[in-house]
Scaffold this motif. Structure first.
Motif, PDB file in Angstrom:
ATOM      1  N   ASN A  53       6.972  73.241 -12.083  1.00 11.05           N
ATOM      2  CA  ASN A  53       6.009  73.222 -13.182  1.00 11.05           C
ATOM      3  C   ASN A  53       6.007  74.545 -13.936  1.00 11.05           C
ATOM      4  O   ASN A  53       5.719  74.571 -15.141  1.00 11.05           O
ATOM      5  CB  ASN A  53       4.606  72.905 -12.653  1.00 11.05           C
ATOM      6  CG  ASN A  53       4.437  71.428 -12.349  1.00 11.05           C
ATOM      7  OD1 ASN A  53       4.987  70.584 -13.049  1.00 11.05           O
ATOM      8  ND2 ASN A  53       3.709  71.100 -11.299  1.00 11.05           N
ATOM      9  N   ARG A  60       8.966  74.065 -16.247  1.00 18.42           N
ATOM     10  CA  ARG A  60       8.594  73.143 -17.327  1.00 18.42           C
ATOM     11  C   ARG A  60       7.702  73.848 -18.350  1.00 18.42           C
ATOM     12  O   ARG A  60       7.826  73.629 -19.560  1.00 18.42           O
ATOM     13  CB  ARG A  60       7.871  71.922 -16.753  1.00 18.42           C
ATOM     14  CG  ARG A  60       8.752  71.017 -15.888  1.00 18.42           C
ATOM     15  CD  ARG A  60       7.988  69.796 -15.423  1.00 18.42           C
ATOM     16  NE  ARG A  60       8.778  68.961 -14.554  1.00 18.42           N
ATOM     17  CZ  ARG A  60       8.558  68.801 -13.249  1.00 18.42           C
ATOM     18  NH1 ARG A  60       7.542  69.435 -12.669  1.00 18.42           N
ATOM     19  NH2 ARG A  60       9.334  68.028 -12.517  1.00 18.42           N
ATOM     20  N   GLY A  70       7.574  68.925 -21.958  1.00 15.16           N
ATOM     21  CA  GLY A  70       6.532  67.943 -21.684  1.00 15.16           C
ATOM     22  C   GLY A  70       5.256  68.254 -22.434  1.00 15.16           C
ATOM     23  O   GLY A  70       4.967  69.397 -22.765  1.00 15.16           O
ATOM     24  N   THR A  71       4.511  67.211 -22.732  1.00 14.84           N
ATOM     25  CA  THR A  71       3.229  67.368 -23.401  1.00 14.84           C
ATOM     26  C   THR A  71       2.187  67.875 -22.405  1.00 14.84           C
ATOM     27  O   THR A  71       2.419  67.905 -21.196  1.00 14.84           O
ATOM     28  CB  THR A  71       2.753  66.022 -23.962  1.00 14.84           C
ATOM     29  OG1 THR A  71       2.535  65.120 -22.858  1.00 14.84           O
ATOM     30  CG2 THR A  71       3.777  65.442 -24.929  1.00 14.84           C
ATOM     31  N   GLU A  90      -0.461  66.284 -21.566  1.00 14.80           N
ATOM     32  CA  GLU A  90      -0.816  65.158 -20.698  1.00 14.80           C
ATOM     33  C   GLU A  90       0.184  65.011 -19.549  1.00 14.80           C
ATOM     34  O   GLU A  90      -0.192  64.804 -18.398  1.00 14.80           O
ATOM     35  CB  GLU A  90      -0.869  63.859 -21.517  1.00 14.80           C
ATOM     36  CG  GLU A  90      -1.981  63.811 -22.543  1.00 14.80           C
ATOM     37  CD  GLU A  90      -3.358  63.738 -21.913  1.00 14.80           C
ATOM     38  OE1 GLU A  90      -3.475  63.287 -20.760  1.00 14.80           O
ATOM     39  OE2 GLU A  90      -4.327  64.147 -22.571  1.00 14.80           O
ATOM     40  N   LYS A  91       1.466  65.132 -19.880  1.00 12.12           N
ATOM     41  CA  LYS A  91       2.492  64.976 -18.852  1.00 12.12           C
ATOM     42  C   LYS A  91       2.420  66.081 -17.807  1.00 12.12           C
ATOM     43  O   LYS A  91       2.439  65.808 -16.591  1.00 12.12           O
ATOM     44  CB  LYS A  91       3.880  64.969 -19.503  1.00 12.12           C
ATOM     45  CG  LYS A  91       5.025  64.818 -18.501  1.00 12.12           C
ATOM     46  CD  LYS A  91       6.374  64.799 -19.205  1.00 12.12           C
ATOM     47  CE  LYS A  91       7.515  64.684 -18.186  1.00 12.12           C
ATOM     48  NZ  LYS A  91       8.839  64.682 -18.875  1.00 12.12           N
ATOM     49  N   GLY A  97      -0.650  65.885 -15.725  1.00 10.64           N
ATOM     50  CA  GLY A  97      -0.479  64.774 -14.789  1.00 10.64           C
ATOM     51  C   GLY A  97       0.350  65.172 -13.578  1.00 10.64           C
ATOM     52  O   GLY A  97       0.039  64.804 -12.440  1.00 10.64           O
ATOM     53  N   GLN A  98       1.409  65.938 -13.815  1.00 10.50           N
ATOM     54  CA  GLN A  98       2.255  66.409 -12.710  1.00 10.50           C
ATOM     55  C   GLN A  98       1.499  67.379 -11.818  1.00 10.50           C
ATOM     56  O   GLN A  98       1.603  67.322 -10.587  1.00 10.50           O
ATOM     57  CB  GLN A  98       3.510  67.064 -13.281  1.00 10.50           C
ATOM     58  CG  GLN A  98       4.467  66.076 -13.919  1.00 10.50           C
ATOM     59  CD  GLN A  98       5.501  66.734 -14.813  1.00 10.50           C
ATOM     60  OE1 GLN A  98       5.316  67.819 -15.336  1.00 10.50           O
ATOM     61  NE2 GLN A  98       6.636  66.044 -15.012  1.00 10.50           N
TER      62      GLN A  98
END
Length: 208
Positions: A185, A188, A194-195, A197-198, A201-202
């Motif tokens: 993460n 990322r 990733g947005t 939200e994504k 969520g992770q």
């Protein structure tokens, strides 16, 4: 800051002719969705003498809890015996108004969130102060800044506070992102992969 303002602690440093914490307490007190207000403080006497704070104490809406040696244990101390959900904010969060807390609470309830964090858009922050902040969290759907306001939907969600155990300010200390949310993460986040939200969520999946 406290020394320069000739006060004992940062939370009573004057901003716009009022102590920092008075702005926060007034906004929370005026928010119809907020019930009890709890302040975690090592030195409550100076804070309790502020008129807005004293008025809420008189109404039975505001109490103090002793501060712990770190942010996480201070949150746990404040949450003991409380009714959920909780909104957690900081004493220097002086730009929020009652309507901002109402909006945050409504969105958290609508989402059925166990835990949440308020973010501000990069363009809004820079429009207000082009030089005040240089670093932002970068997602595929834009840059964002942490508003130091958090949602704790239930007692089990208190474990989300553990991500602060190593200290906050993740954008200044990227290694803390890896420690709290995992190395992937962190990657990322750096790649803007990733947005919001994504990625949230992770993170939520990792934290259970």
């Amino acid at each position: 800051m406290a020394e320069a303002a000739s006060v004992a602690q940062k939370c009573v440093v004057p901003v716009a002719e009022k102590p920092l914490i008075e702005h926060v307490v007034t906004a929370l007190g005026d928010c119809p969705e907020v019930g009890d207000i709890r302040i975690v403080a090592h030195e409550p006497v100076e804070i309790a003498a502020i008129d807005a704070v004293a008025a809420l104490i008189e109404q039975g809406r505001l109490t103090f809890r002793s501060g712990a040696h770190n942010l996480v244990d201070s949150i746990f101390a404040r949450a003991e015996g409380a009714s959920f959900p909780l909104v957690v904010t900081t004493v220097d969060n002086c730009l929020w108004r009652a309507a901002d807390y109402s909006e945050f609470i409504a969105k958290a309830l609508s989402a059925g969130a166990d835990a949440g964090a308020a973010l501000a858009r990069k363009e809004d922050v820079q429009a207000a102060d082009p030089r005040g902040q240089a670093k932002f969290y970068q997602f595929a759907d834009g840059g964002f800044s942490n508003c130091n306001t958090y949602w704790v939907g239930s007692k089990k969600a208190l474990k989300a506070a553990e991500v602060m155990r190593g200290g906050g300010q993740f954008v200044k200390h990227p290694i803390r992102i890896a420690q709290a949310f995992g190395f992937m993460n962190l990657i990322r986040c750096y790649l803007g992969n990733g947005t919001r939200e994504k990625l949230f969520g992770q993170v939520g999946h990792r934290m259970g």
